[in-house]
Design a protein around this motif. Structure first.
Motif, PDB file in Angstrom:
ATOM      1  N   PRO A 263       0.790  -1.241   0.000  1.00 18.07           N
ATOM      2  CA  PRO A 263       0.000   0.000   0.000  1.00 18.07           C
ATOM      3  C   PRO A 263       0.815   1.281   0.000  1.00 18.07           C
ATOM      4  O   PRO A 263       0.257   2.342  -0.283  1.00 18.07           O
ATOM      5  CB  PRO A 263      -0.837  -0.113   1.285  1.00 18.07           C
ATOM      6  CG  PRO A 263      -0.082  -1.059   2.157  1.00 18.07           C
ATOM      7  CD  PRO A 263       0.573  -2.037   1.230  1.00 18.07           C
ATOM      8  N   CYS A 264       2.118   1.234   0.311  1.00 10.89           N
ATOM      9  CA  CYS A 264       2.877   2.492   0.330  1.00 10.89           C
ATOM     10  C   CYS A 264       4.342   2.316  -0.043  1.00 10.89           C
ATOM     11  O   CYS A 264       5.183   3.131   0.345  1.00 10.89           O
ATOM     12  CB  CYS A 264       2.762   3.167   1.699  1.00 10.89           C
ATOM     13  SG  CYS A 264       3.286   2.133   3.062  1.00 10.89           S
ATOM     14  N   ALA A 265       4.681   1.294  -0.788  1.00 12.46           N
ATOM     15  CA  ALA A 265       6.058   1.075  -1.218  1.00 12.46           C
ATOM     16  C   ALA A 265       6.069   0.379  -2.571  1.00 12.46           C
ATOM     17  O   ALA A 265       5.112  -0.318  -2.919  1.00 12.46           O
ATOM     18  CB  ALA A 265       6.806   0.226  -0.188  1.00 12.46           C
ATOM     19  N   PRO A 266       7.151   0.541  -3.344  1.00 12.50           N
ATOM     20  CA  PRO A 266       7.236  -0.135  -4.649  1.00 12.50           C
ATOM     21  C   PRO A 266       7.598  -1.607  -4.475  1.00 12.50           C
ATOM     22  O   PRO A 266       8.656  -2.080  -4.899  1.00 12.50           O
ATOM     23  CB  PRO A 266       8.336   0.652  -5.373  1.00 12.50           C
ATOM     24  CG  PRO A 266       9.221   1.134  -4.276  1.00 12.50           C
ATOM     25  CD  PRO A 266       8.303   1.433  -3.109  1.00 12.50           C
ATOM     26  N   VAL A 267       6.704  -2.328  -3.830  1.00 10.87           N
ATOM     27  CA  VAL A 267       6.907  -3.743  -3.504  1.00 10.87           C
ATOM     28  C   VAL A 267       5.685  -4.517  -3.973  1.00 10.87           C
ATOM     29  O   VAL A 267       4.546  -4.106  -3.734  1.00 10.87           O
ATOM     30  CB  VAL A 267       7.116  -3.925  -1.983  1.00 10.87           C
ATOM     31  CG1 VAL A 267       7.100  -5.403  -1.605  1.00 10.87           C
ATOM     32  CG2 VAL A 267       8.433  -3.280  -1.549  1.00 10.87           C
ATOM     33  N   LEU A 268       5.931  -5.631  -4.659  1.00 13.57           N
ATOM     34  CA  LEU A 268       4.873  -6.429  -5.265  1.00 13.57           C
ATOM     35  C   LEU A 268       4.836  -7.809  -4.614  1.00 13.57           C
ATOM     36  O   LEU A 268       5.880  -8.413  -4.376  1.00 13.57           O
ATOM     37  CB  LEU A 268       5.127  -6.570  -6.767  1.00 13.57           C
ATOM     38  CG  LEU A 268       4.068  -7.255  -7.635  1.00 13.57           C
ATOM     39  CD1 LEU A 268       2.779  -6.448  -7.652  1.00 13.57           C
ATOM     40  CD2 LEU A 268       4.595  -7.447  -9.061  1.00 13.57           C
ATOM     41  N   LEU A 269       3.631  -8.302  -4.309  1.00 15.41           N
ATOM     42  CA  LEU A 269       3.461  -9.631  -3.726  1.00 15.41           C
ATOM     43  C   LEU A 269       2.593 -10.483  -4.638  1.00 15.41           C
ATOM     44  O   LEU A 269       1.707  -9.973  -5.333  1.00 15.41           O
ATOM     45  CB  LEU A 269       2.822  -9.550  -2.341  1.00 15.41           C
ATOM     46  CG  LEU A 269       3.693  -9.003  -1.205  1.00 15.41           C
ATOM     47  CD1 LEU A 269       3.563  -7.481  -1.127  1.00 15.41           C
ATOM     48  CD2 LEU A 269       3.309  -9.637   0.119  1.00 15.41           C
ATOM     49  N   ALA A 270       2.845 -11.802  -4.605  1.00 20.95           N
ATOM     50  CA  ALA A 270       2.072 -12.742  -5.410  1.00 20.95           C
ATOM     51  C   ALA A 270       1.943 -14.059  -4.670  1.00 20.95           C
ATOM     52  O   ALA A 270       2.841 -14.466  -3.937  1.00 20.95           O
ATOM     53  CB  ALA A 270       2.740 -12.976  -6.768  1.00 20.95           C
TER      54      ALA A 270
END
Length: 417
Positions: free
Chosen positions: A170-177
């Motif tokens: 929600p507030c960082a350039p981080v992607l989860l899958a």
């Protein structure tokens, strides 16, 4: 990621070891969280039919003659499986489809801003980053791509196992899958630094990063729910057995502050979980419903979507038999049962009202007043099932994705406006 990068670390399945920084003692603001997650010591991973009870197509086509939409997006050449609005302005939509493509397009006029190509299978996940600068698209085979919208360039790609879900922090350039093999992946974008959260070898069917940015809740095919610490890399709570679900997780949602999570399952129940204690504090189910078209009389009425109301202590649970159930959050009592003629695919509460919207296999979008249980309005225009939809912050428009190869924009009108 560039495979020539120095200090590359090779991952070896269960032997992977992650070292991470400690959390600050003070409660961080969103900017602090973004900085903190940016400093996580990631490991470097190289790039690697039965229709009984439902409307027929002819019936839906007849009803769709009065197309209520303001705009129709027709660039896809197959079913449109997913749709998201950009969080910064709500002026852009991204849709993913059976044609192995995602499109970023302007909601006001349908102009294509970016065409995301190169996928190997149907694009089932497409989401904007928190600042709307990037969009991620993921296909069923596990190919994930990230694009920079301003330059229309693909800036990162990675291939995992069969993809179940995809979500930005929600507030960082981080992607989860989450993937079919039970792993949850987390990457820094565009660097591609990676870490994984491993669990038993069953599908990670649904996932959600909590609003604090420090934890994620993941549901699995065996009915287990895990609350993961994103920095430490461990599961702080595991809800399973008698406390857990008896069937695969289908959906989950959290309340505004992330203190509660609502989970839904094919077992026909929804569970309310306190994310601090990991305890189940409530359970919701409806009696007597069976999935329409089911050949097995014992088959439970699957929960397809869940959500919290932001302005009243209410939750909504949508079932495959077409029931939208509104429950009191504190007493867990059923307040309203709103019946649809076909199975519900997805629900969404308006951000600042007691109105909840649903999309269905009958091709309609409906708005319901949770105070009274009455339908506020209905919107038609699709000639096949609506597979996904989203509503903007002001609740003035909705964007739908359908099996009829189209996405549509509807202007939402209500008597109270």
């Amino acid at each position: 990621m560039d495979n020539t990068q120095e200090n590359q670390i090779e991952l070896h399945g269960d032997e992977e070891i992650i070292e991470v920084i400690d959390l600050n003692d003070t409660e961080p603001c969103p900017d602090d969280l973004a900085d903190d997650l940016g400093d996580v010591d990631f490991e470097d991973a190289g790039n690697a039919d039965n229709d009984e009870g439902w409307e027929t197509e002819d019936e839906m086509e007849a009803e769709a003659d009065q197309d209520d939409s303001e705009l129709t997006f027709s660039k896809h050449n197959g079913s449109v499986f997913c749709v998201s609005l950009d969080p910064a302005t709500n002026s852009m939509a991204v849709t993913g489809g059976e044609d192995d493509k995602a499109f970023v397009w302007r909601v006001s006029d349908g102009e294509v801003l970016l065409e995301c190509t190169g996928h190997k299978d149907s694009v089932t996940c497409a989401v904007f980053s928190h600042d709307s600068s990037m969009v991620a698209s993921g296909d069923m085979s596990g190919m994930i791509k990230v694009w920079k919208i301003e330059t229309k360039e693909e800036i990162w790609s990675f291939e995992v196992g069969d993809l179940e879900w995809l979500e930005w922090h929600p507030c960082a350039p981080v992607l989860l899958a989450g993937t079919d093999d039970g792993n949850v992946w987390m990457w820094k974008i565009p660097a591609g630094d990676c870490k994984t959260f491993q669990s038993s070898a069953c599908q990670a069917t649904s996932g959600k990063v909590l609003p604090d940015g420090k934890r994620a809740v993941v549901g699995y095919e065996d009915g287990t729910v895990r609350v993961w610490d994103l920095k430490q890399g461990n599961a702080v709570h595991v809800i399973k057995g008698q406390e857990g679900h008896k069937g695969a997780l289908t959906c989950l949602a959290c309340n505004k502050d992330g203190s509660l999570v609502l989970t839904g399952s094919v077992d026909g129940s929804a569970k309310l979980i306190n994310t601090t204690t990991g305890k189940v504090v409530g359970e919701y189910s409806v009696e007597g419903g069976k999935a329409k078209g089911s050949r097995d009389e014992e088959e439970s009425n699957s929960v397809e979507s869940v959500g919290f109301c932001n302005v009243l202590p209410l939750v909504a649970v949508a079932y495959l038999d077409g029931t939208l159930a509104i429950y009191d959050l504190s007493t867990h009592v059923l307040r309203h049962r709103c019946q649809h003629e076909a199975g519900i695919v997805h629900l969404q509460w308006e951000e600042s009202s007691s109105v909840v919207s649903t999309c269905c296999l009958d091709g309609a979008l409906r708005l319901w007043d949770a105070r009274s249980g009455n339908m506020v309005s209905e919107y038609r225009g699709h000639v096949a099932e609506v597979l996904d939809f989203t509503i903007n912050r002001e609740a003035t428009l909705a964007v739908t994705a359908s099996g009829d190869h189209q996405a549509k924009v509807f202007c939402l009108q209500r008597p109270d406006r």
